[in-house]
Scaffold this motif. Structure first.
Motif, PDB file in Angstrom:
ATOM      1  N   THR A  75       0.831  -1.212   0.000  1.00 14.54           N
ATOM      2  CA  THR A  75       0.000   0.000   0.000  1.00 14.54           C
ATOM      3  C   THR A  75       0.856   1.249   0.000  1.00 14.54           C
ATOM      4  N   GLU A  76       1.800   1.281   0.908  1.00 17.81           N
ATOM      5  CA  GLU A  76       2.666   2.458   0.999  1.00 17.81           C
ATOM      6  C   GLU A  76       3.538   2.608  -0.243  1.00 17.81           C
ATOM      7  N   LEU A  77       3.989   1.479  -0.796  1.00 15.36           N
ATOM      8  CA  LEU A  77       4.798   1.513  -2.012  1.00 15.36           C
ATOM      9  C   LEU A  77       4.014   2.126  -3.167  1.00 15.36           C
ATOM     10  N   ILE A  78       2.736   1.769  -3.277  1.00 17.85           N
ATOM     11  CA  ILE A  78       1.889   2.312  -4.343  1.00 17.85           C
ATOM     12  C   ILE A  78       1.695   3.816  -4.164  1.00 17.85           C
ATOM     13  N   ILE A  79       1.397   4.231  -2.925  1.00 15.15           N
ATOM     14  CA  ILE A  79       1.216   5.662  -2.656  1.00 15.15           C
ATOM     15  C   ILE A  79       2.493   6.431  -3.005  1.00 15.15           C
ATOM     16  N   ALA A  80       3.632   5.900  -2.546  1.00 14.01           N
ATOM     17  CA  ALA A  80       4.910   6.565  -2.785  1.00 14.01           C
ATOM     18  C   ALA A  80       5.239   6.610  -4.270  1.00 14.01           C
ATOM     19  N   PHE A  81       4.868   5.565  -5.015  1.00 17.32           N
ATOM     20  CA  PHE A  81       5.158   5.538  -6.453  1.00 17.32           C
ATOM     21  C   PHE A  81       4.402   6.641  -7.181  1.00 17.32           C
ATOM     22  N   PHE A  82       3.130   6.839  -6.828  1.00 18.54           N
ATOM     23  CA  PHE A  82       2.358   7.907  -7.472  1.00 18.54           C
ATOM     24  C   PHE A  82       2.922   9.282  -7.090  1.00 18.54           C
ATOM     25  N   ALA A  83       3.382   9.412  -5.850  1.00 15.55           N
ATOM     26  CA  ALA A  83       4.022  10.667  -5.437  1.00 15.55           C
ATOM     27  C   ALA A  83       5.320  10.879  -6.205  1.00 15.55           C
ATOM     28  N   LEU A  84       6.034   9.783  -6.451  1.00 16.02           N
ATOM     29  CA  LEU A  84       7.281   9.849  -7.228  1.00 16.02           C
ATOM     30  C   LEU A  84       6.998  10.299  -8.654  1.00 16.02           C
ATOM     31  N   GLN A  85       5.971   9.722  -9.267  1.00 21.45           N
ATOM     32  CA  GLN A  85       5.591  10.118 -10.628  1.00 21.45           C
ATOM     33  C   GLN A  85       5.207  11.587 -10.709  1.00 21.45           C
ATOM     34  N   ALA A  86       4.593  12.079  -9.621  1.00 20.15           N
ATOM     35  CA  ALA A  86       4.171  13.484  -9.585  1.00 20.15           C
ATOM     36  C   ALA A  86       5.335  14.423  -9.274  1.00 20.15           C
ATOM     37  N   GLY A  87       6.515  13.862  -9.055  1.00 25.66           N
ATOM     38  CA  GLY A  87       7.689  14.677  -8.781  1.00 25.66           C
ATOM     39  C   GLY A  87       7.805  15.157  -7.353  1.00 25.66           C
ATOM     40  N   LYS A  88       6.997  14.614  -6.461  1.00 24.21           N
ATOM     41  CA  LYS A  88       7.044  15.008  -5.043  1.00 24.21           C
ATOM     42  C   LYS A  88       8.073  14.134  -4.317  1.00 24.21           C
ATOM     43  N   LEU A  89       9.341  14.347  -4.652  1.00 21.12           N
ATOM     44  CA  LEU A  89      10.412  13.491  -4.152  1.00 21.12           C
ATOM     45  C   LEU A  89      10.597  13.608  -2.641  1.00 21.12           C
TER      46      LEU A  89
END
Length: 365
Positions: A75-89
């Motif tokens: 779950t957390e990996l999925i959330i973090a991946f979408f944040a990564l795609q959005a550039g919210k490093l």
């Protein structure tokens, strides 16, 4: 009985799944979308955890351990991946640190405290816990080196630092994944007999209900994962507007809120096992999940950044670095004697509360 009641209340939050979808489709208030997505992820994470547990029981301990390792922090990996795609490093890195802090301090603290209120002392496999504690120390070192490297390199070649940080983090990520694979082989193959515990047998007891069929477990896991993916995209898409509206910083959301939401099911399971006096299983969940985040989730996100064109390094803020150091220090202190009591739980929760306040009051750049 308590577990069944808890799951019923948790599943009741599924009502926010269609609410979030409706608000997103109709371009509703971003803050309401954010809150609805957060609340919908909680039961979906619980369903994913339950389905994974059912598959683990069916598949046996070795494959089951790998399944838990793969999906435990999905779950957390999925959330973090979408944040990564959005550039919210920075949000991604904060969520990694927050998950480590949450598992080591909040989850283990609640488990030790509530279990200690019911039982005067609770014992667990010291060898297993010590092995994980050593890996936590390695994780601290691995996350410290890129930050120290960044500070040192800026004084020598400031124009090259950004790329060098990414290069070092990529190399570190590969090493961490290799270490995680070695840990899996160590615990599930070469030293399985030494690290096994009395709790390993019969973990699926009368509290857990009937076993699901494999197709049913796979189908439920797939459906819940798709639901989490959609809710994660909604959450990340409304993050900026929602945080401004709620008076929160993205740093606080990444470090405190997202880890609590993403790991809610694991948190509940750890506490429940502690209340059943199955402290080995409780420690395995809290400590094992921390190791998964540091040695598997974090490096996977770093490497994923290369794939999606959002290079990410493992350089963290001084506050985050000190927070991890404090968590590992107090965590090692608690597990060193192979037994726990309620006071140690209070200490863990106290450190987490102080760190949460520090993050809440942290100024926005």
């Amino acid at each position: 009985m308590h577990e069944v009641t808890f799951m019923k209340w948790l599943n009741a939050l599924l009502i926010f799944l269609p609410i979030a979808i409706f608000l997103e489709v109709t371009h509703g208030n971003p803050t309401l979308i954010f809150i609805s997505a957060c609340l919908a992820i909680l039961p979906l994470a619980g369903i994913m955890g339950n389905a994974t547990e059912q598959l683990a029981v069916r598949a046996g301990s070795t494959v089951g351990g790998l399944l838990n390792a793969t999906f435990g922090n999905a779950t957390e990996l999925i959330i973090a991946f979408f944040a990564l795609q959005a550039g919210k490093l920075e949000v991604v890195k904060a969520s990694i640190i927050g998950s480590i802090l949450g598992n080591l301090l909040l989850v283990m603290g609640l488990s030790v405290f509530l279990g200690g209120l019911k039982y005067k002392e609770q014992k667990f496999n010291l060898k297993s816990a010590s092995t994980i504690a050593s890996l936590l120390t390695i994780s601290l070192i691995a996350l410290s080196i890129p930050t120290i490297f960044d500070l040192s390199a800026r004084a020598v070649a400031p124009e090259l630092v950004s790329q060098l940080d990414v290069n070092l983090s990529d190399a570190t990520a590969v090493v961490l994944i290799i270490m995680y694979i070695a840990y899996i082989l160590f615990t599930l193959r070469t030293h399985r007999d030494i690290l096994s515990t009395a709790d390993d047998e019969g973990t699926h007891d009368e509290h857990d209900g009937p076993l699901w069929s494999v197709p049913m477990a796979v189908g439920v896991l797939a459906a819940a994962t798709i639901g989490v993916a959609f809710m994660s995209e909604f959450l990340v898409g409304t993050l900026e507007a929602a945080t401004a509206s709620l008076g929160l910083t993205e740093f606080f959301v990444g470090l405190i809120l997202i880890p609590i939401i993403g790991n809610a099911a694991e948190h509940a399971a750890s506490v429940m096992f502690a209340l059943r006096n199955k402290m080995d299983l409780s420690m395995t969940i809290s400590l094992g999940s921390t190791v998964q985040v540091a040695l598997l989730v974090a490096p996977l996100l770093v490497l994923a950044g290369l794939v999606v064109g959002k290079p990410m390094n493992l350089v963290v803020t001084p506050l985050e670095l000190i927070a991890i150091g404090a968590a590992v220090l107090i965590g090692n202190s608690v597990v060193r004697d192979g037994e726990t009591n309620w006071l140690e739980g209070v200490l863990l929760l106290g450190v987490y509360a102080i760190l949460a306040f520090a993050v809440f009051f942290y100024p926005v750049a």
